[in-house]
Scaffold this active site. Structure first.
Site, PDB file in Angstrom:
ATOM      1  N   HIS A  45       0.873  -1.175   0.000  1.00 50.28           N
ATOM      2  CA  HIS A  45       0.000   0.000   0.000  1.00 50.28           C
ATOM      3  C   HIS A  45       0.905   1.219   0.000  1.00 50.28           C
ATOM      4  O   HIS A  45       1.699   1.411   0.922  1.00 50.28           O
ATOM      5  CB  HIS A  45      -0.922   0.004   1.223  1.00 50.28           C
ATOM      6  CG  HIS A  45      -1.862   1.162   1.243  1.00 50.28           C
ATOM      7  ND1 HIS A  45      -3.169   1.069   0.823  1.00 50.28           N
ATOM      8  CD2 HIS A  45      -1.677   2.446   1.606  1.00 50.28           C
ATOM      9  CE1 HIS A  45      -3.747   2.243   0.937  1.00 50.28           C
ATOM     10  NE2 HIS A  45      -2.859   3.109   1.410  1.00 50.28           N
ATOM     11  N   CYS A  46       0.826   2.002  -1.039  1.00 50.75           N
ATOM     12  CA  CYS A  46       1.749   3.124  -1.176  1.00 50.75           C
ATOM     13  C   CYS A  46       1.076   4.407  -0.702  1.00 50.75           C
ATOM     14  O   CYS A  46       0.113   4.869  -1.324  1.00 50.75           O
ATOM     15  CB  CYS A  46       2.155   3.273  -2.642  1.00 50.75           C
ATOM     16  SG  CYS A  46       3.408   4.544  -2.895  1.00 50.75           S
ATOM     17  N   PRO A  47       1.536   5.020   0.380  1.00 49.03           N
ATOM     18  CA  PRO A  47       0.908   6.265   0.825  1.00 49.03           C
ATOM     19  C   PRO A  47       1.169   7.418  -0.125  1.00 49.03           C
ATOM     20  O   PRO A  47       0.365   8.354  -0.182  1.00 49.03           O
ATOM     21  CB  PRO A  47       1.563   6.523   2.190  1.00 49.03           C
ATOM     22  CG  PRO A  47       2.797   5.708   2.202  1.00 49.03           C
ATOM     23  CD  PRO A  47       2.605   4.587   1.260  1.00 49.03           C
TER      24      PRO A  47
ATOM     25  N   GLY B 236      -1.533   6.979  -2.469  1.00 48.56           N
ATOM     26  CA  GLY B 236      -2.822   6.895  -1.805  1.00 48.56           C
ATOM     27  C   GLY B 236      -3.655   5.709  -2.216  1.00 48.56           C
ATOM     28  O   GLY B 236      -4.878   5.761  -2.199  1.00 48.56           O
TER      29      GLY B 236
END
Lengths: 157, 467
Positions: free
Chosen positions: B190-192, B195
């Site tokens: 999950h790449c912040p 998003g």
């Protein structure tokens, strides 16, 4: 009105969903979409084994064709990369085309093979490609004790 | 019209109060409820925009920062550095910069707004079927389903884990993202910064984004250095050059700090692509030889070029969550499932259906496209009512039975008044069922009902007794 209600109620009883059979995915060849061809025991009395296996094998072939990695898919991929993947907004990918063929095939199979036997296949795409759902209907109008037998068989499992 | 009259008669004939007529709108009367799309009832933590066309994770993380940094740096570059460089070097510098900038922005937006490969949650009857299979293999007393199932992939044992949220055994390489509350196929991470999760469907966009961003960052860095060097070669020196073009320093700082991480990330993902691994697998060491077992990656093609082609240029799988599909209208099939127990299309042909047998019924159902369109895989908390009469385990195995019904309706970001009314309907339908034990309820093949409370009422219903 009362007569209609009575007939509809009879029909309701004669068109009851008895059971659902789920054909799970077969992951022995990796993550490609492939379903198990093992014949479920619940369908033993409803449909011939060969017909069922032919349907599942045909579906597996369709999915293999959709996910086939070869010249056409590479071309599609490279073209997409060059157009910054905007091409996916414009054209229908090969996968989508094959999915339409699969829908058509399932509808045809339902009409010709499964509905006459009181079964109905649901397109796996409606189930997130997890399972092939086969709905088993009992025709109480034609076989009076079938409802009892269906519940007995389901509870006795 | 006959269907409407039938609905009025049915509850009266059974001597029960039909509270649904006060809340739902039978066909033929005014229907103020617009048809809803499936994204509105999606159970995961995702946001949807443009009526379901665009989706992203609920927490957009630092995506605004990412976009802001890219826009600011590129803006400063085109405004302050390009005029000098065009004059002194070549006009291709802003052209190349512009192409790279467009690549970066488009791939970033595609990574953020594409479905990463979310698996819709299992419907309750599927979940019960899995539970039944697990129970069959062991004792008949209830126990929690085992968490893992072992399968062979390319002659290697792979464990499939059971996801209690999505109620299914996760396919290989699938992982449940706790931030998005979804199972994602070929879950990478999950790449912040974008998003969103990075999974099967948007990995190629993500890879293109980081590669083009590393090119853009390197390009801007190089151009700014060149700019400052050319300026300082004049009479005034480096200090004057900096004073003449202060924006270049800002660009230098941003590029210098980001170039290491971006280049590192690109290199890491190039390694992952070449060996057909995911970040998740690499971090967990799933196929590492350090484990001491004879395990290698069963998904690799043992050829760097083939792996790259498969991961980046393979066929683009479709989105499985069908966010823009329509939910069946609340009145027709739900009324059908609870009151009339007819498949939706029968309301239109009831005069003919009175005299048709089941087989003709099923054949016409096979023709009907309504069946295909009424499936809502995104509503796991509902139960096809027919199953409760046949599958006695549903009340104890389908969890969580005590979750408030509004969760199923308002699990998405767009909270609407419909969600409140949906939960009210669920309560009323549950009450209806407890008063109508005589009706057997066949549901259409893809049944849908916003009535999770029925799950807990199952044992109380006087249906055909089991065991």
């Amino acid at each position: 009105m009362a007569t209609e209600f009575h007939n509809l109620q009879e029909l309701r009883h004669s068109a009851s969903l008895a059971n659902k059979v789920f054909i799970q995915r077969d992951y022995t060849d990796g993550t490609i979409c492939k379903f198990q061809t093992k014949f479920p025991s619940e369908l033993d009395s409803r449909i011939e084994r060969t017909l069922f296996e032919d349907t599942v094998k045909m579906l597996n072939n369709y999915y293999a064709e959709a996910e086939k990695i070869g010249g056409q898919s590479y071309l599609e991929g490279c073209l997409a990369c060059l157009t910054v993947y905007l091409i996916f907004l414009c054209i229908e990918t090969r996968y989508e085309k094959v999915l339409k063929k699969i829908s058509w095939y399932i509808q045809e199979q339902n009409e010709k093979v499964y509905a006459p036997r009181g079964l109905l296949i649901t397109d796996p795409i409606e189930r997130g490609m997890r399972v092939i759902e086969i709905s088993v209907y009992e025709d109480h109008g034609s076989s009076g004790s079938s409802s009892g037998s269906s519940t007995t068989s389901s509870s006795g499992r | 019209m006959k269907n409407c009259e039938y609905q009025q008669i049915d509850p009266g004939a059974l001597g029960t109060s039909n509270t649904r007529t006060s809340t739902t709108l039978p066909c033929g009367r005014k229907n103020s409820q617009r048809p809803r799309r499936k994204w509105e009832v999606f159970p995961g933590k995702n946001r949807f925009f443009c009526d379901g066309r665009i989706m992203m994770g609920r927490q957009c993380g630092v995506l605004p920062l990412t976009i802001g940094l890219i826009l600011i740096t590129s803006g400063l570059f085109f405004t302050f550095d390009c005029p000098f460089l065009v004059h002194h070097l070549t006009v291709f510098i802003p052209v190349i910069g512009g192409v790279l900038f467009v690549f970066v922005i488009i791939t970033l937006l595609q990574t953020s707004f594409t479905d990463p490969g979310i698996l819709p949650r299992a419907l309750p009857d599927e979940a019960v079927d899995i539970e039944r299979q697990i129970d069959n293999s062991g004792s008949s007393t209830y126990r929690p389903p085992p968490r893992t199932k072992e399968i062979l992939i390319n002659d290697q044992v792979v464990k499939l884990k059971y996801c209690f949220t999505c109620k299914m055994f996760r396919p290989p390489r699938t992982s449940h993202c706790s931030l998005c509350d979804n199972c994602v196929e070929r879950f990478d991470h999950h790449c912040p910064w974008v998003g969103n999760c990075v999974g099967k469907r948007n990995y190629r966009f993500f890879y293109a984004f980081i590669v083009s961003l590393s090119f853009l960052t390197s390009f801007i860095f190089g151009c700014v250095i060149t700019h400052l060097t050319l300026r300082s070669q004049g009479v005034n020196g480096i200090i004057q050059a900096i004073q003449d073009s202060p924006a270049s320093i800002a660009e230098l700082v941003i590029c210098f700090f980001s170039i290491w991480s971006i280049l590192g990330l690109s290199g890491f993902h190039t390694y992952l692509v070449a060996s057909n691994l995911t970040t998740n697998e690499d971090i967990k060491g799933s196929w590492s030889s350090k484990r001491g077992e004879e395990s290698g990656n069963p998904y690799t093609y043992n050829n760097i070029f083939t792996n790259c082609c498969v991961v980046l240029c393979g066929p683009m799988p479709p989105s499985l969550i069908d966010r823009r599909g329509f939910l069946p209208p609340d009145d027709a099939p739900q009324t059908v499932t609870s009151d009339t127990e007819l498949p939706p299309f029968m309301s239109k042909n009831d005069a003919n259906m009175c005299t048709q047998g089941t087989k003709e019924l099923l054949e016409s159902m096979a023709h009907s496209s309504v069946i295909q369109s009424t499936c809502a895989p995104g509503t796991p908390k509902t139960a096809p009512v027919s199953q409760e009469s046949l599958l006695h385990t549903i009340s104890i195995t389908v969890s969580p039975p005590n979750r408030p019904p509004s969760t199923g309706c308002s699990g998405h970001q767009a909270l609407r008044p419909i969600d409140v009314s949906c939960s009210q309907k669920g309560n009323k339908r549950a009450a209806l069922h407890t008063h109508k034990p005589m009706l057997r309820v066949p549901s259409p093949p893809c049944s849908l009902g916003h009535s999770p409370i029925i799950l807990s009422d199952a044992p109380d219903m006087g249906f055909i007794p089991l065991n």
